[in-house]
Design a protein around this motif. Structure first.
Motif, short mmCIF file in Angstrom:
data_model
loop_
_atom_site.label_atom_id
_atom_site.label_comp_id
_atom_site.label_asym_id
_atom_site.label_seq_id
_atom_site.Cartn_x
_atom_site.Cartn_y
_atom_site.Cartn_z
N PRO A 55 39.37 33.82 31.55
CA PRO A 55 38.29 34.79 31.34
C PRO A 55 38.21 35.78 32.49
CG PRO A 55 37.55 32.56 30.86
CD PRO A 55 38.90 32.44 31.49
N LYS A 56 38.11 37.06 32.18
CA LYS A 56 38.14 38.10 33.20
C LYS A 56 36.73 38.37 33.72
CE LYS A 56 42.34 40.26 31.45
NZ LYS A 56 42.62 39.19 30.49
N THR A 57 36.12 37.37 34.32
CA THR A 57 34.80 37.53 34.94
C THR A 57 34.93 37.11 36.38
OG1 THR A 57 34.20 35.31 34.24
CG2 THR A 57 33.58 37.11 32.78
N GLY A 58 35.29 38.03 37.25
CA GLY A 58 35.52 37.73 38.64
C GLY A 58 36.71 38.51 39.13
N ALA A 59 36.84 38.59 40.44
CA ALA A 59 37.95 39.34 41.02
C ALA A 59 39.27 38.72 40.62
CB ALA A 59 37.80 39.36 42.54
N GLY A 60 40.26 39.56 40.40
CA GLY A 60 41.57 39.09 39.98
C GLY A 60 42.67 39.59 40.89
N ALA A 61 43.81 38.88 40.88
CA ALA A 61 44.98 39.27 41.67
C ALA A 61 46.22 38.79 40.93
CB ALA A 61 44.91 38.67 43.07
N VAL A 62 47.35 39.38 41.27
CA VAL A 62 48.60 38.99 40.62
C VAL A 62 49.75 39.07 41.62
CG1 VAL A 62 49.06 41.34 39.81
CG2 VAL A 62 50.10 39.40 38.61
N ALA A 63 50.70 38.14 41.50
CA ALA A 63 51.96 38.18 42.24
C ALA A 63 53.08 38.28 41.22
CB ALA A 63 52.13 36.93 43.10
#
Length: 202
Positions: A55-63
């Protein structure tokens, strides 16, 4: 569309680390049953599938993992802040079948041919001896087609808050087989198969 076998991990199972957690605790209304059903039909060619499960509720990051040491290993590791935990979804391809170590490393630099520029596994400065490193992650398990998929959660780290625990600006490295203490060494071939800098994802 080629299907892949799934290695689903419900929570950290690190040696000496925290006990396993139910996946529902980090993925909110997404149940373990729903995750298993979705994963069973996923394609390894869709790098966004796993990030869309969180769920996209909050800060996100990707590698985004790129090959090193002449390997063909690629993949995507997505992180999302969920309360006091960080949800992780990963898909890694072109591995040898079997278990592989994956860690968050100190430095957000994957430019060296053998990924040694990523430094050592991330550990807090001044941490007590014997304390698990903050960069420890569950092992990957690659199937016979060389694909490893992972759904898990991490404690003790954050995404995008700028604190000393923030994973952004570090890197993820996938290793050949199991390596409990990978040490960077420049100018040599090693078992560091793929590397990706963790960047903020809007």
């Amino acid at each position: 569309m080629r299907r892949v076998a799934i290695a689903l991990i419900y929570g950290p199972h690190l040696r000496g680390g925290a006990p396993r957690q139910r996946c529902g605790s980090v993925f909110g209304r997404v149940s373990c049953v729903a995750l298993l059903s979705a994963l069973a039909s996923c394609s390894s060619t869709d790098p966004n599938f796993f990030s869309n499960l969180i769920p996209k509720t909050g800060a996100g990051a990707v590698a985004r993992l790129s090959p090193r040491n002449g390997s063909a290993v690629t993949g995507t590791v997505t992180f999302v802040q969920r309360g006091d935990k960080v949800g992780v979804a990963a898909i890694v391809q072109n591995l040898d079948s079997g278990p592989h170590s994956m860690y968050i490393h100190e430095v957000g630099n994957c430019r060296s041919p053998n990924a040694a520029s990523a430094g050592r596994v991330w550990a807090l400065v001044g941490a007590a001896p014997g304390r698990p490193r903050i960069g420890n992650m569950p092992e990957l398990m690659a199937n016979g087609e060389g694909t490893a998929n992972l759904i898990t959660e991490l404690r003790g780290v954050t995404v995008g808050d700028g604190s000393p625990l923030d994973i952004i600006g570090h890197s993820v490295v996938v290793h050949s087989g199991l390596d409990p203490d990978p040490r960077p060494e420049f100018g040599v071939r090693n078992g560091w198969l793929a590397c990706g800098v963790i960047e903020r994802q809007e």
